[in-house]
Motif scaffolding. Sequence first.
Motif, PDB file in Angstrom:
ATOM      1  N   ASP A  31      70.396  46.296  42.774  1.00 46.79           N
ATOM      2  CA  ASP A  31      70.167  46.904  43.583  1.00 46.79           C
ATOM      3  C   ASP A  31      71.346  48.654  42.795  1.00 46.79           C
ATOM      4  OD1 ASP A  31      68.135  46.948  46.061  1.00 46.79           O
ATOM      5  OD2 ASP A  31      70.166  45.926  46.270  1.00 46.79           O
ATOM      6  N   ASP A  50      74.875  53.569  44.603  1.00 47.82           N
ATOM      7  CA  ASP A  50      75.185  55.310  44.751  1.00 47.82           C
ATOM      8  C   ASP A  50      76.235  55.641  44.920  1.00 47.82           C
ATOM      9  OD1 ASP A  50      71.922  54.794  45.586  1.00 47.82           O
ATOM     10  OD2 ASP A  50      72.220  54.772  47.344  1.00 47.82           O
ATOM     11  N   GLU A  51      77.320  54.866  45.409  1.00 48.27           N
ATOM     12  CA  GLU A  51      78.499  55.596  44.999  1.00 48.27           C
ATOM     13  C   GLU A  51      79.034  56.498  43.928  1.00 48.27           C
ATOM     14  OE1 GLU A  51      78.784  52.411  46.424  1.00 48.27           O
ATOM     15  OE2 GLU A  51      77.386  52.857  47.567  1.00 48.27           O
ATOM     16  N   TYR A  52      78.192  55.451  43.010  1.00 53.31           N
ATOM     17  CA  TYR A  52      78.560  55.868  41.684  1.00 53.31           C
ATOM     18  C   TYR A  52      77.667  56.746  40.727  1.00 53.31           C
ATOM     19  CZ  TYR A  52      82.191  51.618  42.150  1.00 53.31           C
ATOM     20  OH  TYR A  52      82.808  51.093  42.645  1.00 53.31           O
ATOM     21  N   ILE A  57      74.183  58.253  40.880  1.00 51.09           N
ATOM     22  CA  ILE A  57      72.636  57.610  40.309  1.00 51.09           C
ATOM     23  C   ILE A  57      71.593  59.444  40.677  1.00 51.09           C
ATOM     24  CG2 ILE A  57      70.579  56.959  41.352  1.00 51.09           C
ATOM     25  CD1 ILE A  57      71.846  54.342  42.336  1.00 51.09           C
TER      26      ILE A  57
END
Length: 75
Positions: A60, A63-65, A67
Motif C-alpha cells: 500500500d 499516506d504520510e509521505y 500521496i
Amino acid sequence: MVFVTYILFQRPDIASAAEQDVSGTQEIWFDSSHSITVDYVIRVTYGLDEGYSGWIIAMDPVDEYGIGSNTVNIE
C-alpha cells in the motif's frame, strides 16, 4: 491452500506477519527529452513461516509521505 492451512492450524507458533516500508526513486522517461522523477514509499505487509516460505499480503502507498495528484503537466 492446504499448505497454508497446515501452517496456521498445525504450527501456529512459527507463522507470523510483519510490515516494512520500502522506498525508492525512479526516473520515468516520456520521450528522449522529457522525464519525471518519482519518489515513493510503499508499506509491504508480509507473512513468513521460518523454514518454510514467505508471501506478500499487501502493498500500500504510505499516506504520510504525501500521496498527491496523478496529473503531471509538462511545459
